[in-house]
Design a protein around this motif. Structure first.
Motif, PDB file in Angstrom:
ATOM      1  N   ALA A  21       0.908  -1.262   0.084  1.00 31.96           N
ATOM      2  CA  ALA A  21       0.039  -0.149   0.102  1.00 31.96           C
ATOM      3  C   ALA A  21       1.097   1.385  -0.044  1.00 31.96           C
ATOM      4  O   ALA A  21       1.948   1.204   0.666  1.00 31.96           O
ATOM      5  CB  ALA A  21      -0.902   0.165   1.196  1.00 31.96           C
ATOM      6  N   CYS A  58      -2.408  -1.093  -3.771  1.00 35.66           N
ATOM      7  CA  CYS A  58      -3.536  -0.073  -3.008  1.00 35.66           C
ATOM      8  C   CYS A  58      -2.940   1.440  -2.775  1.00 35.66           C
ATOM      9  O   CYS A  58      -1.852   1.425  -2.467  1.00 35.66           O
ATOM     10  CB  CYS A  58      -4.071  -0.581  -1.782  1.00 35.66           C
ATOM     11  SG  CYS A  58      -5.363   0.601  -0.915  1.00 35.66           S
ATOM     12  N   ALA A 207      -7.120  -0.113   3.717  1.00 33.65           N
ATOM     13  CA  ALA A 207      -5.903  -0.495   3.179  1.00 33.65           C
ATOM     14  C   ALA A 207      -5.371  -2.011   2.829  1.00 33.65           C
ATOM     15  O   ALA A 207      -4.814  -2.298   1.943  1.00 33.65           O
ATOM     16  CB  ALA A 207      -4.571   0.551   3.342  1.00 33.65           C
ATOM     17  N   ALA A 211      -4.976  -4.174  -0.182  1.00 29.78           N
ATOM     18  CA  ALA A 211      -3.566  -4.388  -0.662  1.00 29.78           C
ATOM     19  C   ALA A 211      -3.328  -5.838  -0.732  1.00 29.78           C
ATOM     20  O   ALA A 211      -2.493  -6.271  -1.357  1.00 29.78           O
ATOM     21  CB  ALA A 211      -2.638  -3.814   0.255  1.00 29.78           C
TER      22      ALA A 211
END
Length: 271
Positions: A21, A58, A207, A211
């Motif tokens: 991420a 992400c 996230a 991710a």
């Protein structure tokens, strides 16, 4: 969870990474993260880089300080009676703002908006373009273009309509009233509201989910949703450019900016 590691920073952008991420922070807190030319260009370039980086699965967008973004920087010292702003406005929309919004919508990975405060104008558009929007309870969303005699831009006409429908989009655009976070959630404009001190934890959780999730599935889903709900985004960009470039050289715009800078009520004449 591991901490976010700073990858790079500049006067206007900070980039942090945690495994797959990446977090991008608008870093002009002294100007409430208003978009000047530098921030426009650097954000667009950063998103292009992240799109091309397959190790990034992400992306999180947020703002430094007490605002997500207050929109375009209206500090126009060169705004004289004979100044023509249409060429500059078209360049900003066509070369920086619109490609930034397009990059978010076409990025083959989820993009999260972590709205830490006011999201106004193009700042609101930036949040609306994201796939998942988490806002603090004290956040607000406002499209104040009409207060300075302008129209929607940066794809807002399509993005807002897709999220909240025709009536609410018209109300928000023409009345230019701030929409608080709880109302935005009830309208479907955003996806979650959290306490001001809980934003980081909630966004980190989302996230991590994105991710470590099925990236190709997310990418295909974005393509499908774009095709079904935002098929006219490029057409909206062009219509907005035509309207905005006409309006930035109007008497009403100069009246509106002068009133805004001097904190008084504008007297528009329709010219």
């Amino acid at each position: 969870m591991t901490d976010w590691e700073k990858i790079r920073s500049s006067q206007v952008i900070e980039v942090h990474r945690r495994r797959s991420a990446t977090r991008v922070t608008l870093a002009r807190p002294q100007a409430l993260n208003a978009f000047d030319t530098s921030l426009q260009s650097e954000l667009r370039n950063t998103l292009d880089e992240l799109t091309a980086d397959d190790s990034v699965r992400c992306v999180v967008l947020t703002g430094a300080g007490r605002a997500f973004s207050s929109g375009a920087d209206l500090t126009l010292d060169d705004l004289g009676p004979q100044t023509r702003l249409a060429p500059r406005t078209e360049e900003e929309l066509r070369m920086r703002y619109n490609p930034t919004i397009r990059a978010i919508r076409t990025m083959p990975k989820p993009v999260i908006a972590a709205v830490n405060g006011t999201a106004a104008g193009v700042g609101c558009a930036l949040a609306l373009a994201c796939d998942h929007v988490v806002a603090v309870r004290s956040a607000s969303f406002v499209l104040a273009f009409s207060r300075v005699g302008l129209t929607l831009d940066a794809g807002t006409s399509a993005l807002l309509g897709a999220r909240v429908g025709f009536g609410r989009a018209t109300r928000m655009a023409m009345l230019a009233e701030p929409v608080d976070a709880d109302t935005a959630l009830s309208w479907g404009m955003i996806d979650a509201v959290v306490a001001d001190d809980a934003l980081a934890a909630r966004v980190d959780e989302v996230a991590e989910h994105f991710a470590t999730g099925p990236t190709r599935s997310f990418a295909a889903t974005k393509r499908s949703l774009n095709a079904a709900l935002l098929p006219h985004l490029d057409e909206a960009f062009e219509t907005e450019i035509a309207g905005q470039t006409e309006l930035v050289d109007s008497t009403d715009f100069r009246t509106g900016v002068d009133a805004f800078m001097n904190r008084r009520t504008p007297h528009f004449t329709g010219r």
